[in-house]
Design a protein around this motif. Sequence first.
Motif, PDB file in Angstrom:
ATOM      1  N   GLN A   8      29.621  29.748  25.698  1.00 11.59           N
ATOM      2  CA  GLN A   8      30.446  30.386  26.735  1.00 11.59           C
ATOM      3  C   GLN A   8      29.570  30.880  27.894  1.00 11.59           C
ATOM      4  OE1 GLN A   8      32.240  34.232  25.827  1.00 11.59           O
ATOM      5  NE2 GLN A   8      34.062  33.667  27.002  1.00 11.59           N
ATOM      6  N   GLN A  45      29.567  29.632  31.752  1.00  8.27           N
ATOM      7  CA  GLN A  45      29.680  30.585  32.859  1.00  8.27           C
ATOM      8  C   GLN A  45      28.516  30.424  33.828  1.00  8.27           C
ATOM      9  OE1 GLN A  45      29.900  34.074  30.421  1.00  8.27           O
ATOM     10  NE2 GLN A  45      32.136  34.033  30.308  1.00  8.27           N
ATOM     11  N   GLU A  47      38.600  30.408  40.539  1.00  6.15           N
ATOM     12  CA  GLU A  47      39.737  30.467  39.624  1.00  6.15           C
ATOM     13  C   GLU A  47      39.298  30.179  38.180  1.00  6.15           C
ATOM     14  OE1 GLU A  47      42.534  31.697  39.633  1.00  6.15           O
ATOM     15  OE2 GLU A  47      43.622  30.748  37.990  1.00  6.15           O
ATOM     16  N   TRP A  48      38.373  29.237  38.009  1.00  6.08           N
ATOM     17  CA  TRP A  48      37.859  28.969  36.654  1.00  6.08           C
ATOM     18  C   TRP A  48      37.195  30.230  36.106  1.00  6.08           C
ATOM     19  CZ3 TRP A  48      33.619  29.281  33.612  1.00  6.08           C
ATOM     20  CH2 TRP A  48      33.678  28.603  32.392  1.00  6.08           C
ATOM     21  N   ARG A  96      37.817  33.276  36.970  1.00  5.47           N
ATOM     22  CA  ARG A  96      38.856  34.273  36.696  1.00  5.47           C
ATOM     23  C   ARG A  96      39.452  34.056  35.306  1.00  5.47           C
ATOM     24  NH1 ARG A  96      44.039  35.169  36.379  1.00  5.47           N
ATOM     25  NH2 ARG A  96      44.590  32.984  36.657  1.00  5.47           N
ATOM     26  N   ARG A  97      39.593  32.797  34.954  1.00  5.66           N
ATOM     27  CA  ARG A  97      40.202  32.483  33.656  1.00  5.66           C
ATOM     28  C   ARG A  97      39.224  32.564  32.495  1.00  5.66           C
ATOM     29  NH1 ARG A  97      43.703  27.000  35.105  1.00  5.66           N
ATOM     30  NH2 ARG A  97      44.790  27.858  36.928  1.00  5.66           N
ATOM     31  N   ASN A  98      37.934  32.488  32.775  1.00  9.35           N
ATOM     32  CA  ASN A  98      36.965  32.272  31.696  1.00  9.35           C
ATOM     33  C   ASN A  98      35.789  33.241  31.660  1.00  9.35           C
ATOM     34  OD1 ASN A  98      37.813  29.577  30.338  1.00  9.35           O
ATOM     35  ND2 ASN A  98      37.993  29.193  32.542  1.00  9.35           N
ATOM     36  N   GLU A 141      34.843  37.491  31.866  1.00  8.82           N
ATOM     37  CA  GLU A 141      35.288  38.871  31.964  1.00  8.82           C
ATOM     38  C   GLU A 141      34.931  39.462  33.331  1.00  8.82           C
ATOM     39  OE1 GLU A 141      34.374  42.954  29.416  1.00  8.82           O
ATOM     40  OE2 GLU A 141      33.985  40.995  28.517  1.00  8.82           O
ATOM     41  N   TRP A 146      36.254  39.080  36.413  1.00  2.00           N
ATOM     42  CA  TRP A 146      36.764  38.444  37.635  1.00  2.00           C
ATOM     43  C   TRP A 146      38.246  38.705  37.863  1.00  2.00           C
ATOM     44  CZ3 TRP A 146      33.939  35.866  41.319  1.00  2.00           C
ATOM     45  CH2 TRP A 146      32.600  35.626  41.009  1.00  2.00           C
ATOM     46  N   ASP A 147      39.041  38.595  36.822  1.00  2.00           N
ATOM     47  CA  ASP A 147      40.492  38.743  36.982  1.00  2.00           C
ATOM     48  C   ASP A 147      40.840  40.103  37.575  1.00  2.00           C
ATOM     49  OD1 ASP A 147      43.261  37.683  36.407  1.00  2.00           O
ATOM     50  OD2 ASP A 147      43.313  39.538  35.239  1.00  2.00           O
ATOM     51  N   LYS A 170      42.278  40.606  41.357  1.00  2.00           N
ATOM     52  CA  LYS A 170      43.612  41.210  41.508  1.00  2.00           C
ATOM     53  C   LYS A 170      43.568  42.445  42.389  1.00  2.00           C
ATOM     54  CE  LYS A 170      46.011  39.540  37.414  1.00  2.00           C
ATOM     55  NZ  LYS A 170      46.146  39.687  35.954  1.00  2.00           N
TER      56      LYS A 170
END
Length: 116
Positions: free
Chosen positions: A13, A17, A66-67, A69-71, A73, A75-76, A80
């Motif tokens: 992971q 990243q 976006e990747w 954000r999804r993958n 911790e 970023w989302d 937002k």
Amino acid sequence: MQYTESADKLDQQTVDQAQALKSLMEEVEAVNYYNQRAALTPNPELKELLKHNRDEEIEHAAMLIEWLRRNMEGWDEELKTYLFTSAPLLQVETGAESGGAASSASASNLGIGSLK
Ligand SMILES: [Fe+2]
């Protein structure tokens, strides 16, 4: 890939990243190159081509964000908070840190609350 830590000790992971983050850096660097070249060339056809290429790199950068954000911790929550707001960014930060929703800070700045 350039790793700042021993690559053989990193889990998959983290490797994924790192690849996405390095790719984002490269895309943003390319945006900067194309943008400056487009600004300087006196040739109109070349200027349009370079601007087209710049915009393709912006698309690539957005896809990587976006990747992430999804993958990855963090970023989302940050995206937002800060993206698609119109309030001054430090005001958005203050609102987020005080527990208030960033969207309410931007909404009040837009005068949305006064439309009621
Ligand atoms: Fe690209």
